[in-house]
Structure formats: structure tokens, C-alpha cells
Design an enzyme around this catalytic site. Sequence first.
Site, PDB file in Angstrom:
ATOM      1  N   LYS A  14      -5.080   7.838  -4.195  1.00  0.00           N
ATOM      2  CA  LYS A  14      -4.939   9.073  -3.107  1.00  0.00           C
ATOM      3  C   LYS A  14      -3.604   9.585  -2.377  1.00  0.00           C
ATOM      4  O   LYS A  14      -3.899  11.501  -2.449  1.00  0.00           O
ATOM      5  CB  LYS A  14      -5.691   8.481  -1.881  1.00  0.00           C
ATOM      6  CG  LYS A  14      -6.465   7.400  -1.845  1.00  0.00           C
ATOM      7  CD  LYS A  14      -7.481   6.687  -0.999  1.00  0.00           C
ATOM      8  CE  LYS A  14      -6.820   5.795  -0.011  1.00  0.00           C
ATOM      9  NZ  LYS A  14      -5.531   5.027  -0.265  1.00  0.00           N
ATOM     10  N   ARG A  89     -11.963   5.104   6.882  1.00  0.00           N
ATOM     11  CA  ARG A  89     -11.780   4.049   6.918  1.00  0.00           C
ATOM     12  C   ARG A  89     -13.183   2.836   6.567  1.00  0.00           C
ATOM     13  O   ARG A  89     -12.719   1.447   6.568  1.00  0.00           O
ATOM     14  CB  ARG A  89     -10.465   3.019   6.525  1.00  0.00           C
ATOM     15  CG  ARG A  89      -9.841   3.384   5.563  1.00  0.00           C
ATOM     16  CD  ARG A  89      -8.399   2.956   5.775  1.00  0.00           C
ATOM     17  NE  ARG A  89      -6.935   2.308   4.626  1.00  0.00           N
ATOM     18  CZ  ARG A  89      -6.493   3.312   4.556  1.00  0.00           C
ATOM     19  NH1 ARG A  89      -5.997   4.634   4.891  1.00  0.00           N
ATOM     20  NH2 ARG A  89      -5.921   2.345   3.266  1.00  0.00           N
ATOM     21  N   ARG A 128       5.072   0.021  -6.934  1.00  0.00           N
ATOM     22  CA  ARG A 128       5.605   0.494  -5.825  1.00  0.00           C
ATOM     23  C   ARG A 128       6.744  -0.017  -4.916  1.00  0.00           C
ATOM     24  O   ARG A 128       7.549   0.380  -4.019  1.00  0.00           O
ATOM     25  CB  ARG A 128       4.143   2.127  -4.933  1.00  0.00           C
ATOM     26  CG  ARG A 128       5.222   2.299  -4.019  1.00  0.00           C
ATOM     27  CD  ARG A 128       3.637   3.543  -3.211  1.00  0.00           C
ATOM     28  NE  ARG A 128       3.182   2.403  -2.884  1.00  0.00           N
ATOM     29  CZ  ARG A 128       1.562   3.253  -2.196  1.00  0.00           C
ATOM     30  NH1 ARG A 128       1.861   4.335  -2.102  1.00  0.00           N
ATOM     31  NH2 ARG A 128       1.530   2.432  -1.645  1.00  0.00           N
ATOM     32  N   ARG A 146      -5.090  -6.603   1.678  1.00  0.00           N
ATOM     33  CA  ARG A 146      -5.371  -5.053   2.292  1.00  0.00           C
ATOM     34  C   ARG A 146      -7.033  -4.396   0.746  1.00  0.00           C
ATOM     35  O   ARG A 146      -7.602  -3.775   1.325  1.00  0.00           O
ATOM     36  CB  ARG A 146      -4.010  -3.623   1.925  1.00  0.00           C
ATOM     37  CG  ARG A 146      -3.013  -4.193   2.563  1.00  0.00           C
ATOM     38  CD  ARG A 146      -1.693  -3.047   2.392  1.00  0.00           C
ATOM     39  NE  ARG A 146      -1.550  -1.676   1.957  1.00  0.00           N
ATOM     40  CZ  ARG A 146      -1.294  -1.781   0.641  1.00  0.00           C
ATOM     41  NH1 ARG A 146       0.077  -2.507   0.507  1.00  0.00           N
ATOM     42  NH2 ARG A 146      -0.876  -0.318   0.867  1.00  0.00           N
TER      43      ARG A 146
HETATM   44  P1  B4P Z   1      -1.385   5.796  -3.973  1.00  0.00           P
HETATM   45  O1  B4P Z   1      -2.467   5.527  -4.021  1.00  0.00           O
HETATM   46  O2  B4P Z   1      -1.275   7.518  -3.670  1.00  0.00           O
HETATM   47  O3  B4P Z   1      -1.572   4.604  -2.251  1.00  0.00           O
HETATM   48  P2  B4P Z   1      -2.246   5.605  -1.372  1.00  0.00           P
HETATM   49  O4  B4P Z   1      -3.507   4.925  -1.385  1.00  0.00           O
HETATM   50  O5  B4P Z   1      -1.381   6.722  -0.410  1.00  0.00           O
HETATM   51  O6  B4P Z   1      -1.775   4.113  -0.736  1.00  0.00           O
HETATM   52  P3  B4P Z   1      -3.063   3.220   0.474  1.00  0.00           P
HETATM   53  O7  B4P Z   1      -3.732   2.855   0.355  1.00  0.00           O
HETATM   54  O8  B4P Z   1      -2.142   1.939   0.252  1.00  0.00           O
HETATM   55  O9  B4P Z   1      -2.276   3.687   1.667  1.00  0.00           O
HETATM   56  P4  B4P Z   1      -1.977   4.267   2.975  1.00  0.00           P
HETATM   57  O10 B4P Z   1      -1.210   4.972   3.278  1.00  0.00           O
HETATM   58  O11 B4P Z   1      -3.869   4.864   3.109  1.00  0.00           O
HETATM   59  O12 B4P Z   1      -0.369   5.145  -4.945  1.00  0.00           O
HETATM   60  C1  B4P Z   1      -0.109   3.965  -5.162  1.00  0.00           C
HETATM   61  C2  B4P Z   1       0.974   3.504  -6.283  1.00  0.00           C
HETATM   62  O13 B4P Z   1       0.455   4.061  -7.276  1.00  0.00           O
HETATM   63  C3  B4P Z   1       1.911   4.842  -6.474  1.00  0.00           C
HETATM   64  O14 B4P Z   1       3.424   4.096  -6.557  1.00  0.00           O
HETATM   65  C4  B4P Z   1       1.598   5.667  -7.481  1.00  0.00           C
HETATM   66  O15 B4P Z   1       2.529   5.793  -7.638  1.00  0.00           O
HETATM   67  C5  B4P Z   1       0.451   4.874  -8.354  1.00  0.00           C
HETATM   68  N1  B4P Z   1      -0.027   5.650  -8.904  1.00  0.00           N
HETATM   69  C6  B4P Z   1      -0.777   6.162  -8.970  1.00  0.00           C
HETATM   70  N2  B4P Z   1      -1.620   7.343  -9.178  1.00  0.00           N
HETATM   71  C7  B4P Z   1      -1.201   6.271 -11.009  1.00  0.00           C
HETATM   72  C8  B4P Z   1      -1.988   6.629 -11.755  1.00  0.00           C
HETATM   73  N3  B4P Z   1      -2.798   7.624 -12.380  1.00  0.00           N
HETATM   74  N4  B4P Z   1      -1.235   5.677 -12.461  1.00  0.00           N
HETATM   75  C9  B4P Z   1       0.038   4.878 -12.440  1.00  0.00           C
HETATM   76  N5  B4P Z   1       0.303   4.513 -11.482  1.00  0.00           N
HETATM   77  C10 B4P Z   1      -0.507   5.092  -9.945  1.00  0.00           C
HETATM   78  O16 B4P Z   1      -2.414   2.719   4.474  1.00  0.00           O
HETATM   79  C11 B4P Z   1      -1.427   2.147   4.405  1.00  0.00           C
HETATM   80  C12 B4P Z   1      -2.226   1.324   5.393  1.00  0.00           C
HETATM   81  O17 B4P Z   1      -2.493   2.182   7.373  1.00  0.00           O
HETATM   82  C13 B4P Z   1      -2.754   0.713   5.717  1.00  0.00           C
HETATM   83  O18 B4P Z   1      -3.251  -0.585   4.797  1.00  0.00           O
HETATM   84  C14 B4P Z   1      -3.867   0.527   7.259  1.00  0.00           C
HETATM   85  O19 B4P Z   1      -3.137  -0.808   8.102  1.00  0.00           O
HETATM   86  C15 B4P Z   1      -3.583   1.506   7.945  1.00  0.00           C
HETATM   87  N6  B4P Z   1      -4.060   2.773   7.621  1.00  0.00           N
HETATM   88  C16 B4P Z   1      -4.369   4.278   7.074  1.00  0.00           C
HETATM   89  N7  B4P Z   1      -5.335   5.174   7.641  1.00  0.00           N
HETATM   90  C17 B4P Z   1      -5.886   4.380   8.504  1.00  0.00           C
HETATM   91  C18 B4P Z   1      -7.637   4.169   9.564  1.00  0.00           C
HETATM   92  N8  B4P Z   1      -7.993   5.452   8.460  1.00  0.00           N
HETATM   93  N9  B4P Z   1      -7.742   3.310   9.670  1.00  0.00           N
HETATM   94  C19 B4P Z   1      -7.265   2.231   9.840  1.00  0.00           C
HETATM   95  N10 B4P Z   1      -5.996   2.091   9.815  1.00  0.00           N
HETATM   96  C20 B4P Z   1      -5.630   2.861   8.347  1.00  0.00           C
END
Ligand code: B4P
Length: 193
Positions: A14, A89, A128, A146
Site C-alpha cells: 500500500k 481498517r 523491511r 498484525r
Molecule cells: P508496504 O506494503 O507498502 O507497507 P504498508 O502496507 O504500507 O504497511 P503496513 O500496513 O504495515 O503499515 P501501516 O503504516 O498502514 O511495504 C511493505 C514492504 O514490502 C516494503 O519493504 C516494500 O518495499 C515491500 N514491497 C512492496 N511491494 C513489493 C513487491 N511488489 N515486491 C516485493 N516487495 C514489495 O500500519 C502500521 C500500524 O499502524 C498498524 O499495525 C496499526 O497499529 C496502526 N494503524 C495504521 N492505520 C490504522 C487504522 N486506520 N486504524 C487502526 N490502527 C492503524
Amino acid sequence: MFNIILFGPPGSGKGTQSEKLIARYGLKHLSTGDILRSEIAAKSPLGMAAKSIMDKGQLVPDEVVIEMINSALENNPQAKGFLFDGFPRTTAQAEALDKLLSQKETEIAMVLALKVGRDELVSRLVNRGKTSGRSDDTDESVIKSRIDEYERKTAVVADYYNQFGKVVLVPGEGTIDTIFDSLSTEIDSKMVA
Ligand code: B4P
């Protein structure tokens, strides 16, 4: 206004795809994860309360993130549209978002849902964690919590939007550019429709 939700489990790409999508479409990026991490960095009371929850791999309370999104919408009256990343979420967050958007006489145009297998998610996040400095990425058991939290509370958000026919499934495995092309094709077809 054209508003998109980029949906999927932790590690589904994402954040990665959001950066590319906002550059192409000029949407305002709203990532609740990024906002929470900037509150943590600023050591604000909200950030301190959120940190202990995030470090366990759990979701921050709905009312906290809904208020964050409410302020972000208020602070961006000129936006031509929003890209929501990591929000909503829970079904309660989705209902609250619909209400906030309808007050602004707009709505969610589409929910792009990235599909990635569990093993791939774990491996991306462990990877990561080696460089990101994110405490929720460094412990594999927290990463698994998570993903479990996603399956328990967040996966149903797709059902909520499915009743309005807004969900488009997009394969989230493959190269970043291939996935970006698939997402862009879906957006382009909806924007001209
Ligand atoms: P991404 O996949 O981009 O990471 P993300 O979804 O943004 O992460 P996440 O869901 O964990 O975090 P968030 O900040 O929303 O990347 C992951 C990795 O994969 C990277 O290293 C990237 O380089 C790699 N990658 C991507 N695409 C790839 C591909 N095609 N091939 C190989 N590698 C690839 O949430 C963090 C925390 O915040 C949650 O756990 C929660 O506690 C809190 N939170 C956030 N929003 C909330 C909400 N609305 N309600 C309640 N809690 C919330």
C-alpha cells in the site's frame, strides 16, 4: 473529487504503490500509519499512546484514527481527491469515512484491494525490518499479529464496500511496476467511465 482506498494486508504494498499513484494522479495521500508514526516521532500524547498499541501489532482505537482523518480532510479543502492508505481498517472506520465524505458531497469511487499470500507478506516485512527502524517490523511474532489483526478486523471492510460494488481485486505479487500498471489501468477505466 476522485477518492480511492488502497486496501490490503500489512506488507501488501500500500505505502509503496501510494507514492507512485499520488505522483501520477495528483491525489492527496492520507496514510494513517504515516500520521501515527509522525505523532510518535513528535512524542505527542497521541503518539505515545499509539506506540504501545502499534508495537503489539494491534489496531489503534477507531475514534483516534477517525479524528485524525477528519482533521486531514478539513486541512486539505483544495484537494482534487484523496488516496486513503491503511484506512479504513474496521467497518466502523468505513462507516465514519462515508459520513465525513458525504458531508463534503463526495464519496469513495473505488477500493483497490491488493492480494498477497501470507508467506510473502511476512517475508517482505521481515526484510523491511532490517532497514526501516520500524519497531513493528523487527519482531516476526508482531508481524504475524498484525496479519492476524487484519484477518480478524480489517478483511471485512472489503465486504462492506462490496455491497456497493466498489471493490476491485488486484494481484499484489510481482514487480512493483507491474502492480502499478495494473492499479493504473483500473483507475483509468473508472475515471473515464
Ligand atoms: P508496504 O506494503 O507498502 O507497507 P504498508 O502496507 O504500507 O504497511 P503496513 O500496513 O504495515 O503499515 P501501516 O503504516 O498502514 O511495504 C511493505 C514492504 O514490502 C516494503 O519493504 C516494500 O518495499 C515491500 N514491497 C512492496 N511491494 C513489493 C513487491 N511488489 N515486491 C516485493 N516487495 C514489495 O500500519 C502500521 C500500524 O499502524 C498498524 O499495525 C496499526 O497499529 C496502526 N494503524 C495504521 N492505520 C490504522 C487504522 N486506520 N486504524 C487502526 N490502527 C492503524
